[in-house]
Design an enzyme around this catalytic site. Sequence first.
Site, PDB file in Angstrom:
ATOM      1  N   HIS A  78      -5.232   2.569   6.210  1.00  0.00           N
ATOM      2  CA  HIS A  78      -6.039   2.544   4.989  1.00  0.00           C
ATOM      3  C   HIS A  78      -7.516   2.350   5.327  1.00  0.00           C
ATOM      4  CE1 HIS A  78      -6.894   1.352   0.705  1.00  0.00           C
ATOM      5  NE2 HIS A  78      -7.879   0.716   1.320  1.00  0.00           N
ATOM      6  N   GLU A  79      -7.786   1.396   6.197  1.00  0.00           N
ATOM      7  CA  GLU A  79      -9.181   1.124   6.546  1.00  0.00           C
ATOM      8  C   GLU A  79      -9.775   2.252   7.386  1.00  0.00           C
ATOM      9  OE1 GLU A  79     -10.675  -1.076   4.995  1.00  0.00           O
ATOM     10  OE2 GLU A  79      -8.880  -2.014   4.175  1.00  0.00           O
ATOM     11  N   HIS A 125     -11.325   4.706   5.217  1.00  0.00           N
ATOM     12  CA  HIS A 125     -12.712   4.391   4.832  1.00  0.00           C
ATOM     13  C   HIS A 125     -13.670   4.602   6.004  1.00  0.00           C
ATOM     14  CE1 HIS A 125     -11.559   2.772   0.980  1.00  0.00           C
ATOM     15  NE2 HIS A 125     -10.844   1.786   1.517  1.00  0.00           N
TER      16      HIS A 125
END
Length: 467
Positions: A46-47, A50
């Site tokens: 998920h990170e 980003h």
Amino acid sequence: MTGGTVLAAATAGSGLTITWSVGTVVLAVVAVLVFALGLAASIALHEIGHLVPAKRFGVKVTQYMVGFGPTVWSRRRGETEYGVKGVPLGGYIRMLGMFPPHRGEDPSVVRESSTGIFQTMADDARRLSAEEVGPDDDHRVFWRLPVWKRVVVMLGGPAMNLLLAVALLGGVAVTAGTVVVPTTTVAVVQECVLPAGTGRDTCPEDAPPTPAAEAGLLAGDRLVSFDGRPVTGWDAVRDDIRDAAGRRVPLVVERDGREVTTTITPIATRVARVDEDGEVLLADDGRPLTEEVGFIGVRPEQVQPAQPLSDVPGVVLDAFTGTASVVVTLPVRMIDVAQAAFGDAPRDPDGPIGIVGVGRLSGEIAAIDQISSVDKVTGLVSIMGSLNMALFVFNLLPLLPLDGGHVAGALYEGARRRVAALRRRPDPGPFDVARLMPVAYVVGGLLVAMSVLLLYADIVRPISLLG
């Protein structure tokens, strides 16, 4: 940017047992560890969702961390510190300049704060954001990105969880299947006719035999024809049985490789009427509508066949809508969780469940005797797929500090700039997301409270596959 609360659906089963032994305990522990690693991997990816677009667009990223709390391990590569923290229930990347300064001010200077608590929160957020920006970093701050780039950066994390959900749930669908389908093979022949609602599973001496038992049907028989018509599927023959109440009809079954011909007379029984979705139809006074149908007393074998690739979008859509329905009704569902945790109300098996609860379910799947090794693996994979779908849906909520809150702020900024341009008015400048920090604190507090409540409920009133 990912929270510690997991929203997932679990369906309680019946008739499942666990025979505890050293091997079973080891399997359960391994399953929980696999779940924990899968959760950490989901957060890490998920990170990365980003991190990659942020770096691609030139934003300075100073930290990439999996977890919260004290740092367990870290290593600096270039301008970014990569590390793991002690509480692996979330993660974040630290980008320079998340909040813009007041319009017309130097980015490194924050104006004096008022005494209002909300204004103080906003000014503190701007001050902390400005302190991280060095003299050569002004052009690399997040808030200077065009709106579409900010949206891409903030949606990168949830998009990664969506891709993982599609891969995991779709993989289960095309390899093991997700839909249970009744076959034309008899699994159970009921010995006698029992009145509905008695709750009995044994036959009293005066109970009449079912038509299937009287006709000599056996478990393992495959229905070939009924009333002279070939049996093409269970749904079709069930409808034929329902329409044949009171009539003596010929029946052909395949048993041990040969066809056996007999006759059977379905008896009339009254059942609730249902719609196409299986929902009971109600009369104007609220009572269930009933109808008289034929009954012979058999249950079919059920299989879970692998599905074609074309079914994957439907499988993913069902997971999305199911998760979204939990999220939309979350306040009411959390009240139900509290009533179950602190009172006598039953725990909703389709309601929200926390990290501890999902870990418990993973251990149960590995330990249940009636589940095959293949089904145990697919069950754990399905849990991880549902977890990622939950992270995707939850992070889309348009509230800070969730990713959806930053997306909403960027879209609002783009919309008001567009309106100003159409009206030939001056550019209103960047939207002051820091003004929403009070909302972020409230939402963060609610998330913590929700996580604590689910943790307690998962311990004292857990959802269990054992029923």
